[in-house]
Design a protein around this motif. Structure first.
Motif, PDB file in Angstrom:
ATOM      1  N   GLY A 151      14.853 -34.044  -7.928  1.00  0.00           N
ATOM      2  CA  GLY A 151      15.573 -32.970  -7.260  1.00  0.00           C
ATOM      3  C   GLY A 151      17.016 -32.995  -7.731  1.00  0.00           C
ATOM      4  N   SER A 165      19.805 -25.743  -5.037  1.00  0.00           N
ATOM      5  CA  SER A 165      19.096 -26.985  -5.346  1.00  0.00           C
ATOM      6  C   SER A 165      17.926 -26.620  -6.245  1.00  0.00           C
ATOM      7  CB  SER A 165      18.608 -27.688  -4.082  1.00  0.00           C
ATOM      8  OG  SER A 165      17.663 -26.883  -3.415  1.00  0.00           O
ATOM      9  N   VAL A 167      14.001 -28.317  -8.039  1.00  0.00           N
ATOM     10  CA  VAL A 167      13.023 -29.371  -8.272  1.00  0.00           C
ATOM     11  C   VAL A 167      12.673 -29.326  -9.744  1.00  0.00           C
ATOM     12  CG1 VAL A 167      10.678 -30.166  -7.786  1.00  0.00           C
ATOM     13  CG2 VAL A 167      12.091 -29.244  -5.934  1.00  0.00           C
TER      14      VAL A 167
END
Length: 172
Positions: A151, A165, A167
């Motif tokens: 992450g 953010s 992944v």
């Protein structure tokens, strides 16, 4: 307006990797560290043209040069498990990284007259600094494969964040 992306970039870098030992054999620790410093140099600008109604260029505004950038990266990890003789999972490590990007110069500006009126192209934010953190896990599989899941998170106030953010999944 037509931007002809003809920019050529040079990206020299210097990096390091330090792995003091392999815990499977009893020497050193499971820690490892890596990092690099890199610069992105725009060597040639991209022409910007004004197109007429028939989509043919009627005026050249000039060259627009992208900002030169600097990058710094530092990573630390720890091997939780290492066994090169295992049939499937040969290693498992946790990794954390910091990625820093900065503009080395102010943004370029193109100004001119189009159809008798003033026209300008420039970046609104001008210079920028971005710091991102990444934390993840890497699995070494069989003899030549690896799977990484991580992450990434921006650090800093809103004007230093290019995303919320993400992944990441990578298989080599």
């Amino acid at each position: 307006i037509r931007f002809q992306n003809e920019a050529t970039h040079l990206l020299p870098y210097i990096g390091f990797l330090w792995s003091p030992g392999d815990p499977r054999w009893g020497w050193g620790s499971g820690w490892f560290f890596s990092g690099f410093a890199q610069i992105d140099l725009n060597t040639v600008g991209s022409p910007v043209e004004v197109l007429g109604p028939n989509a043919l260029p009627v005026q050249e505004l000039g060259l627009l040069n992208e900002q030169n950038l600097g990058f710094l990266d530092a990573a630390a990890g720890y091997w939780l498990y290492r066994d090169p003789d295992a049939p499937r999972l040969t290693g498992l490590a946790v990794i954390s990284e910091l990625h820093y990007t900065t503009a080395i110069q102010d943004a370029d500006r193109l100004a001119g007259t189009v159809n008798g009126g003033p026209f300008a192209i420039n970046a609104v934010g001008n210079r920028f600094d971005v710091l991102n953190a990444t934390i993840g896990i890497q699995a070494l599989l069989f003899d030549t494969s690896s799977l990484r899941v991580a992450g990434a998170f921006p650090i800093g106030d809103d004007d230093r964040r290019l995303f919320d953010s993400e992944v990441q999944v990578q298989f080599n």
